[in-house]
Design a protein around this motif. Structure first.
Motif, PDB file in Angstrom:
ATOM      1  N   PRO A  45       0.825  -1.206   0.000  1.00 32.97           N
ATOM      2  CA  PRO A  45       0.000   0.000   0.000  1.00 32.97           C
ATOM      3  C   PRO A  45       0.863   1.262   0.000  1.00 32.97           C
ATOM      4  CG  PRO A  45       0.191  -0.819   2.218  1.00 32.97           C
ATOM      5  CD  PRO A  45       1.015  -1.732   1.357  1.00 32.97           C
ATOM      6  N   GLY A  46       0.228   2.392   0.019  1.00 31.94           N
ATOM      7  CA  GLY A  46       0.970   3.637   0.153  1.00 31.94           C
ATOM      8  C   GLY A  46       0.065   4.838   0.071  1.00 31.94           C
ATOM      9  N   VAL A  47       0.219   5.717   1.027  1.00 30.54           N
ATOM     10  CA  VAL A  47      -0.453   7.013   1.026  1.00 30.54           C
ATOM     11  C   VAL A  47       0.609   7.984   1.493  1.00 30.54           C
ATOM     12  CG1 VAL A  47      -2.216   8.437   2.138  1.00 30.54           C
ATOM     13  CG2 VAL A  47      -2.757   6.098   1.493  1.00 30.54           C
ATOM     14  N   GLY A  48       0.703   9.128   0.848  1.00 33.06           N
ATOM     15  CA  GLY A  48       1.705  10.095   1.280  1.00 33.06           C
ATOM     16  C   GLY A  48       2.570  10.559   0.132  1.00 33.06           C
ATOM     17  N   GLU A  49       3.809  10.879   0.433  1.00 33.65           N
ATOM     18  CA  GLU A  49       4.704  11.514  -0.528  1.00 33.65           C
ATOM     19  C   GLU A  49       5.787  10.525  -0.957  1.00 33.65           C
ATOM     20  OE1 GLU A  49       8.090  13.606  -1.948  1.00 33.65           O
ATOM     21  OE2 GLU A  49       8.097  12.811   0.087  1.00 33.65           O
ATOM     22  N   ALA A  50       6.067  10.496  -2.266  1.00 37.62           N
ATOM     23  CA  ALA A  50       6.916   9.448  -2.852  1.00 37.62           C
ATOM     24  C   ALA A  50       8.319   9.386  -2.267  1.00 37.62           C
ATOM     25  CB  ALA A  50       6.976   9.623  -4.366  1.00 37.62           C
ATOM     26  N   SER A  51       9.015  10.525  -2.159  1.00 44.96           N
ATOM     27  CA  SER A  51      10.427  10.459  -1.747  1.00 44.96           C
ATOM     28  C   SER A  51      10.569  10.006  -0.297  1.00 44.96           C
ATOM     29  CB  SER A  51      11.140  11.795  -1.976  1.00 44.96           C
ATOM     30  OG  SER A  51      10.564  12.816  -1.201  1.00 44.96           O
ATOM     31  N   LEU A  82       5.330   3.809  -6.687  1.00 44.24           N
ATOM     32  CA  LEU A  82       6.703   3.468  -6.292  1.00 44.24           C
ATOM     33  C   LEU A  82       7.228   2.252  -7.057  1.00 44.24           C
ATOM     34  CD1 LEU A  82       6.538   3.981  -2.423  1.00 44.24           C
ATOM     35  CD2 LEU A  82       7.542   5.519  -4.110  1.00 44.24           C
ATOM     36  N   MET A  83       6.326   1.447  -7.629  1.00 47.36           N
ATOM     37  CA  MET A  83       6.735   0.298  -8.438  1.00 47.36           C
ATOM     38  C   MET A  83       7.182   0.720  -9.838  1.00 47.36           C
ATOM     39  SD  MET A  83       3.686  -2.220  -7.150  1.00 47.36           S
ATOM     40  CE  MET A  83       4.071  -3.793  -7.900  1.00 47.36           C
ATOM     41  N   CYS A  84       6.986   1.998 -10.181  1.00 46.76           N
ATOM     42  CA  CYS A  84       7.388   2.513 -11.493  1.00 46.76           C
ATOM     43  C   CYS A  84       8.867   2.919 -11.473  1.00 46.76           C
ATOM     44  CB  CYS A  84       6.491   3.691 -11.875  1.00 46.76           C
ATOM     45  SG  CYS A  84       4.743   3.229 -12.032  1.00 46.76           S
ATOM     46  N   ASN A  85       9.394   3.326 -12.633  1.00 51.75           N
ATOM     47  CA  ASN A  85      10.818   3.687 -12.729  1.00 51.75           C
ATOM     48  C   ASN A  85      11.170   4.920 -11.911  1.00 51.75           C
ATOM     49  OD1 ASN A  85      11.526   1.611 -14.479  1.00 51.75           O
ATOM     50  ND2 ASN A  85      11.122   2.816 -16.313  1.00 51.75           N
ATOM     51  N   TYR A  86      10.256   5.918 -11.955  1.00 60.31           N
ATOM     52  CA  TYR A  86      10.598   7.244 -11.426  1.00 60.31           C
ATOM     53  C   TYR A  86       9.303   7.995 -11.156  1.00 60.31           C
ATOM     54  CZ  TYR A  86      11.995  12.184 -11.653  1.00 60.31           C
ATOM     55  OH  TYR A  86      12.163  13.518 -11.384  1.00 60.31           O
ATOM     56  N   SER A  87       9.327   8.903 -10.171  1.00 57.62           N
ATOM     57  CA  SER A  87       8.192   9.798  -9.935  1.00 57.62           C
ATOM     58  C   SER A  87       8.676  11.238  -9.870  1.00 57.62           C
ATOM     59  CB  SER A  87       7.468   9.445  -8.627  1.00 57.62           C
ATOM     60  OG  SER A  87       6.447  10.397  -8.374  1.00 57.62           O
ATOM     61  N   GLU A  88       7.937  12.120 -10.524  1.00 55.76           N
ATOM     62  CA  GLU A  88       8.228  13.560 -10.438  1.00 55.76           C
ATOM     63  C   GLU A  88       8.038  14.066  -9.011  1.00 55.76           C
ATOM     64  OE1 GLU A  88       5.871  15.705 -13.332  1.00 55.76           O
ATOM     65  OE2 GLU A  88       7.090  14.987 -15.009  1.00 55.76           O
ATOM     66  N   GLY A  90       8.906  14.665  -5.622  1.00 50.69           N
ATOM     67  CA  GLY A  90      10.144  14.591  -4.847  1.00 50.69           C
ATOM     68  C   GLY A  90      11.331  14.064  -5.636  1.00 50.69           C
ATOM     69  N   ASP A  91      11.224  14.071  -6.990  1.00 52.12           N
ATOM     70  CA  ASP A  91      12.327  13.626  -7.854  1.00 52.12           C
ATOM     71  C   ASP A  91      12.825  12.256  -7.382  1.00 52.12           C
ATOM     72  OD1 ASP A  91      14.266  13.729  -9.858  1.00 52.12           O
ATOM     73  OD2 ASP A  91      15.708  14.793  -8.592  1.00 52.12           O
ATOM     74  N   THR A  92      11.914  11.269  -7.390  1.00 53.64           N
ATOM     75  CA  THR A  92      12.131   9.988  -6.718  1.00 53.64           C
ATOM     76  C   THR A  92      12.384   8.851  -7.701  1.00 53.64           C
ATOM     77  OG1 THR A  92      10.616  10.728  -4.991  1.00 53.64           O
ATOM     78  CG2 THR A  92      11.083   8.362  -5.074  1.00 53.64           C
ATOM     79  N   LYS A  93      13.493   8.133  -7.501  1.00 53.29           N
ATOM     80  CA  LYS A  93      13.754   6.916  -8.271  1.00 53.29           C
ATOM     81  C   LYS A  93      12.909   5.809  -7.661  1.00 53.29           C
ATOM     82  CE  LYS A  93      17.606   4.010  -9.866  1.00 53.29           C
ATOM     83  NZ  LYS A  93      16.993   2.710  -9.635  1.00 53.29           N
ATOM     84  N   GLY A  94      12.149   5.111  -8.506  1.00 50.62           N
ATOM     85  CA  GLY A  94      11.264   4.053  -8.025  1.00 50.62           C
ATOM     86  C   GLY A  94      11.928   2.685  -8.047  1.00 50.62           C
ATOM     87  N   LEU A  95      11.102   1.645  -7.892  1.00 51.97           N
ATOM     88  CA  LEU A  95      11.592   0.270  -7.823  1.00 51.97           C
ATOM     89  C   LEU A  95      11.868  -0.327  -9.201  1.00 51.97           C
ATOM     90  CD1 LEU A  95       9.202  -1.074  -5.030  1.00 51.97           C
ATOM     91  CD2 LEU A  95      11.565  -0.296  -4.770  1.00 51.97           C
ATOM     92  N   ASN A  99       7.749  -0.178 -16.315  1.00 49.62           N
ATOM     93  CA  ASN A  99       8.622   0.659 -17.141  1.00 49.62           C
ATOM     94  C   ASN A  99       7.895   1.935 -17.568  1.00 49.62           C
ATOM     95  OD1 ASN A  99      10.820   1.474 -18.610  1.00 49.62           O
ATOM     96  ND2 ASN A  99      10.247   0.286 -20.418  1.00 49.62           N
ATOM     97  N   VAL A 100       7.652   2.819 -16.578  1.00 51.74           N
ATOM     98  CA  VAL A 100       6.946   4.074 -16.842  1.00 51.74           C
ATOM     99  C   VAL A 100       7.340   5.079 -15.760  1.00 51.74           C
ATOM    100  CG1 VAL A 100       4.866   3.349 -15.568  1.00 51.74           C
ATOM    101  CG2 VAL A 100       4.662   5.063 -17.392  1.00 51.74           C
ATOM    102  N   ASP A 101       7.351   6.357 -16.119  1.00 53.76           N
ATOM    103  CA  ASP A 101       7.654   7.438 -15.172  1.00 53.76           C
ATOM    104  C   ASP A 101       6.366   8.133 -14.757  1.00 53.76           C
ATOM    105  OD1 ASP A 101      10.308   6.835 -15.549  1.00 53.76           O
ATOM    106  OD2 ASP A 101      10.740   8.562 -16.826  1.00 53.76           O
ATOM    107  N   VAL A 102       6.204   8.348 -13.456  1.00 53.69           N
ATOM    108  CA  VAL A 102       5.002   8.969 -12.893  1.00 53.69           C
ATOM    109  C   VAL A 102       5.111  10.490 -13.010  1.00 53.69           C
ATOM    110  CG1 VAL A 102       3.684   9.266 -10.751  1.00 53.69           C
ATOM    111  CG2 VAL A 102       4.621   7.012 -11.343  1.00 53.69           C
ATOM    112  N   LYS A 103       4.038  11.120 -13.506  1.00 53.78           N
ATOM    113  CA  LYS A 103       4.029  12.567 -13.755  1.00 53.78           C
ATOM    114  C   LYS A 103       2.963  13.261 -12.903  1.00 53.78           C
ATOM    115  CE  LYS A 103       5.289  11.935 -18.633  1.00 53.78           C
ATOM    116  NZ  LYS A 103       6.681  12.247 -18.422  1.00 53.78           N
ATOM    117  N   ARG A 104       3.121  14.580 -12.739  1.00 47.93           N
ATOM    118  CA  ARG A 104       2.116  15.355 -12.021  1.00 47.93           C
ATOM    119  C   ARG A 104       1.024  15.789 -12.996  1.00 47.93           C
ATOM    120  NH1 ARG A 104       0.062  19.929  -9.586  1.00 47.93           N
ATOM    121  NH2 ARG A 104       0.037  19.840  -7.307  1.00 47.93           N
ATOM    122  N   PHE A 105      -0.226  15.784 -12.542  1.00 50.35           N
ATOM    123  CA  PHE A 105      -1.301  16.298 -13.385  1.00 50.35           C
ATOM    124  C   PHE A 105      -1.016  17.742 -13.768  1.00 50.35           C
ATOM    125  CE2 PHE A 105      -4.149  13.020 -11.334  1.00 50.35           C
ATOM    126  CZ  PHE A 105      -4.519  12.387 -12.513  1.00 50.35           C
TER     127      PHE A 105
END
Length: 193
Positions: A45-51, A82-88, A90-95, A99-105
């Motif tokens: 699960p996960g709720v909160g901020e990626a980094s 967090l299972m994705c490659n990267y999230s915008e 907090g500039d966070t490298k994922g697991l 094979n996709v990067d998470v973006k902000r709306f």
């Protein structure tokens, strides 16, 4: 069946545990590597901020363990991101599982998206007996774009991946534990994989 909900300090894990109990199963909350590895099903699960969530995973060594799991794993909300490659966020490298990067709306929509929205293009066993266009409950400011691993989409200013699958790994952006009977059905389908 042994069901483990990963407890790493980021998430509304009790509501997921109660949803599983309503289906007639018991779930263990744990951040113990051996207990997670020995589970039949793992919920991430996960709720909160990626980094900050990623820092908590690294502190327990779970960042190295989760991608190596071979049983069915379900990431929910931030867990999926967090299972994705990267999230915008907090500039966070994922697991790096999906094979996709998470973006902000974009600012063309109200952020975060909070409330009920439809899921479409359902393409996985976890959606058995869930109707096309079913409504799910979402709370998020970031999204995974469409990718070859997309198994369901939602429209909110942009069409995005509301569910992903790669091998034994599944991810849903919505909260099945808060999404009424269809959400419960998705959880049940996952537990029956």
């Amino acid at each position: 069946m042994k069901i483990v909900i990963i407890n790493y300090g980021a998430g509304n894990i009790q509501s997921i545990r109660f949803a599983i109990e309503r289906l007639g199963y018991e779930a263990v909350l744990s951040n113990d590597v051996e207990e997670i590895k020995s589970a039949d099903k793992v919920i991430f699960p996960g709720v909160g901020e990626a980094s900050s969530a990623m820092k908590m995973l690294k502190a327990t060594g779970l960042d190295a363990v989760i991608p190596t799991l071979t049983q069915p794993v379900l990431g929910i909300c931030l867990g999926m991101q967090l299972m994705c490659n990267y999230s915008e966020e907090g500039d966070t490298k994922g697991l790096g599982i999906f094979n996709v990067d998470v973006k902000r709306f974009e600012n063309i929509v109200k952020v975060p998206q909070i409330g009920w929205n439809q899921i479409k293009g359902l393409g996985s066993k976890i959606f058995n007996d869930v109707k096309e266009g079913a409504y799910m409950y979402l709370v998020h400011s970031y999204y995974a774009p469409i990718t070859k691993e997309t198994i369901a989409t939602t429209e909110y200013g942009v069409q995005y991946s509301t569910a992903l699958q790669k091998a034994n790994f599944y991810g849903v952006q919505f909260h099945p534990e808060k999404s009424s009977t269809d959400g419960a059905k998705i959880l049940e389908n996952f537990l029956n994989l």
